[in-house]
Design a protein around this motif. Sequence first.
Motif, PDB file in Angstrom:
ATOM      1  N   GLU A  76      -7.826 116.544  -8.255  1.00 15.94           N
ATOM      2  CA  GLU A  76      -7.530 117.173  -9.546  1.00 15.94           C
ATOM      3  C   GLU A  76      -6.049 117.508  -9.679  1.00 15.94           C
ATOM      4  O   GLU A  76      -5.472 117.368 -10.766  1.00 15.94           O
ATOM      5  CB  GLU A  76      -8.392 118.431  -9.714  1.00 15.94           C
ATOM      6  CG  GLU A  76      -9.851 118.110  -9.950  1.00 15.94           C
ATOM      7  CD  GLU A  76     -10.798 119.301  -9.802  1.00 15.94           C
ATOM      8  OE1 GLU A  76     -11.986 119.131 -10.098  1.00 15.94           O
ATOM      9  OE2 GLU A  76     -10.342 120.394  -9.384  1.00 15.94           O
ATOM     10  N   GLN A  77      -5.427 117.895  -8.580  1.00 14.75           N
ATOM     11  CA  GLN A  77      -3.986 118.167  -8.611  1.00 14.75           C
ATOM     12  C   GLN A  77      -3.212 116.889  -8.919  1.00 14.75           C
ATOM     13  O   GLN A  77      -2.250 116.900  -9.684  1.00 14.75           O
ATOM     14  CB  GLN A  77      -3.511 118.793  -7.292  1.00 14.75           C
ATOM     15  CG  GLN A  77      -2.046 119.187  -7.293  1.00 14.75           C
ATOM     16  CD  GLN A  77      -1.674 120.075  -8.466  1.00 14.75           C
ATOM     17  OE1 GLN A  77      -2.326 121.084  -8.751  1.00 14.75           O
ATOM     18  NE2 GLN A  77      -0.622 119.710  -9.189  1.00 14.75           N
ATOM     19  N   THR A  78      -3.654 115.789  -8.323  1.00 13.27           N
ATOM     20  CA  THR A  78      -3.012 114.489  -8.602  1.00 13.27           C
ATOM     21  C   THR A  78      -3.156 114.142 -10.084  1.00 13.27           C
ATOM     22  O   THR A  78      -2.203 113.686 -10.725  1.00 13.27           O
ATOM     23  CB  THR A  78      -3.629 113.377  -7.740  1.00 13.27           C
ATOM     24  OG1 THR A  78      -3.487 113.723  -6.360  1.00 13.27           O
ATOM     25  CG2 THR A  78      -2.957 112.037  -7.989  1.00 13.27           C
ATOM     26  N   LEU A  79      -4.338 114.385 -10.657  1.00 15.57           N
ATOM     27  CA  LEU A  79      -4.560 114.101 -12.080  1.00 15.57           C
ATOM     28  C   LEU A  79      -3.687 114.981 -12.966  1.00 15.57           C
ATOM     29  O   LEU A  79      -3.144 114.507 -13.973  1.00 15.57           O
ATOM     30  CB  LEU A  79      -6.034 114.292 -12.439  1.00 15.57           C
ATOM     31  CG  LEU A  79      -6.998 113.237 -11.888  1.00 15.57           C
ATOM     32  CD1 LEU A  79      -8.443 113.652 -12.117  1.00 15.57           C
ATOM     33  CD2 LEU A  79      -6.719 111.872 -12.515  1.00 15.57           C
ATOM     34  N   ARG A  80      -3.534 116.244 -12.584  1.00 13.96           N
ATOM     35  CA  ARG A  80      -2.656 117.139 -13.358  1.00 13.96           C
ATOM     36  C   ARG A  80      -1.221 116.615 -13.344  1.00 13.96           C
ATOM     37  O   ARG A  80      -0.539 116.618 -14.367  1.00 13.96           O
ATOM     38  CB  ARG A  80      -2.689 118.554 -12.769  1.00 13.96           C
ATOM     39  CG  ARG A  80      -3.895 119.365 -13.155  1.00 13.96           C
ATOM     40  CD  ARG A  80      -3.696 120.837 -12.760  1.00 13.96           C
ATOM     41  NE  ARG A  80      -4.963 121.522 -12.655  1.00 13.96           N
ATOM     42  CZ  ARG A  80      -5.656 121.709 -11.533  1.00 13.96           C
ATOM     43  NH1 ARG A  80      -5.197 121.266 -10.384  1.00 13.96           N
ATOM     44  NH2 ARG A  80      -6.795 122.364 -11.552  1.00 13.96           N
ATOM     45  N   THR A  81      -0.768 116.205 -12.175  1.00 12.12           N
ATOM     46  CA  THR A  81       0.595 115.675 -12.051  1.00 12.12           C
ATOM     47  C   THR A  81       0.758 114.417 -12.900  1.00 12.12           C
ATOM     48  O   THR A  81       1.736 114.263 -13.631  1.00 12.12           O
ATOM     49  CB  THR A  81       0.919 115.357 -10.574  1.00 12.12           C
ATOM     50  OG1 THR A  81       0.764 116.554  -9.806  1.00 12.12           O
ATOM     51  CG2 THR A  81       2.330 114.824 -10.409  1.00 12.12           C
ATOM     52  N   LEU A  82      -0.229 113.526 -12.817  1.00 10.21           N
ATOM     53  CA  LEU A  82      -0.165 112.275 -13.579  1.00 10.21           C
ATOM     54  C   LEU A  82      -0.197 112.514 -15.081  1.00 10.21           C
ATOM     55  O   LEU A  82       0.382 111.740 -15.849  1.00 10.21           O
ATOM     56  CB  LEU A  82      -1.334 111.357 -13.184  1.00 10.21           C
ATOM     57  CG  LEU A  82      -1.247 110.684 -11.817  1.00 10.21           C
ATOM     58  CD1 LEU A  82      -2.576 110.044 -11.460  1.00 10.21           C
ATOM     59  CD2 LEU A  82      -0.125 109.651 -11.795  1.00 10.21           C
ATOM     60  N   SER A  83      -0.870 113.580 -15.505  1.00 12.57           N
ATOM     61  CA  SER A  83      -1.015 113.830 -16.946  1.00 12.57           C
ATOM     62  C   SER A  83       0.326 114.085 -17.636  1.00 12.57           C
ATOM     63  O   SER A  83       0.433 113.948 -18.854  1.00 12.57           O
ATOM     64  CB  SER A  83      -1.962 115.005 -17.193  1.00 12.57           C
ATOM     65  OG  SER A  83      -1.377 116.214 -16.770  1.00 12.57           O
ATOM     66  N   SER A  84       1.344 114.432 -16.862  1.00  7.14           N
ATOM     67  CA  SER A  84       2.664 114.675 -17.456  1.00  7.14           C
ATOM     68  C   SER A  84       3.575 113.446 -17.342  1.00  7.14           C
ATOM     69  O   SER A  84       4.737 113.490 -17.721  1.00  7.14           O
ATOM     70  CB  SER A  84       3.335 115.866 -16.772  1.00  7.14           C
ATOM     71  OG  SER A  84       3.573 115.574 -15.414  1.00  7.14           O
ATOM     72  N   ARG A  85       3.048 112.356 -16.826  1.00  6.51           N
ATOM     73  CA  ARG A  85       3.833 111.134 -16.639  1.00  6.51           C
ATOM     74  C   ARG A  85       3.436 110.069 -17.657  1.00  6.51           C
ATOM     75  O   ARG A  85       2.343 110.104 -18.214  1.00  6.51           O
ATOM     76  CB  ARG A  85       3.603 110.575 -15.230  1.00  6.51           C
ATOM     77  CG  ARG A  85       3.867 111.561 -14.118  1.00  6.51           C
ATOM     78  CD  ARG A  85       5.179 111.267 -13.428  1.00  6.51           C
ATOM     79  NE  ARG A  85       5.527 112.280 -12.462  1.00  6.51           N
ATOM     80  CZ  ARG A  85       5.225 112.249 -11.182  1.00  6.51           C
ATOM     81  NH1 ARG A  85       4.519 111.234 -10.709  1.00  6.51           N
ATOM     82  NH2 ARG A  85       5.608 113.204 -10.380  1.00  6.51           N
TER      83      ARG A  85
END
Length: 198
Positions: A76-85
């Motif tokens: 989920e942390q990876t998805l949060r990070t990706l959501s801003s890219r």
Amino acid sequence: MPLMILPFVIILLSLFNLFRNRSRRSMKESQDAFWEKEQRANQTRKQDISHLDYIQIPLNTFPIGKYGDDKLSELEQTLRTLSSRKILNLSGISNTDLKLQYGAANLPVLSDCDTQFTTLARTLSAYGEQLAALGHWQDAVRVLEFGVACKTDISKNYTLLGTLYREHNQSDKLNELIEIVRSSDMLLKNATLKQLTS
């Protein structure tokens, strides 16, 4: 006897040389065409890429933080990070074609967008798999369906989704998934179809 064989040997050698020369000529023409295209691509001016179909991760529809599982939290942390890219699925498009269409100056940005897509595809597959393993099959389906909508080429995304459809009597959705895979150009298409239809 050896004199009778000699003409056949000469003919075979002549044919061999003929095909070898033809093959070399064809290879040279292919290489020349590639380098000409690459040269044109390197001279293509930078285009506006703000209108491209960037992938938006629907975090609000995912069970972010809902379950206390370390592996889920990491994904989920990876998805949060990706959501801003910025994320683009550029699978199957060569760097030369990207430069021709959008300009050589945009290649680093587009390559990064494609790298982010690869990370997203792997994360979605792993996230769906972990949700399913923990018994949260409806959340797993939601995540894996988003992977399919993004046209992921990760076979596990499709096969796990197909298994969940089958286990929960969703044959219509399974048939739709099979058709999506059948009409795709994913790398492991045949193996994926075999697993979905078995």
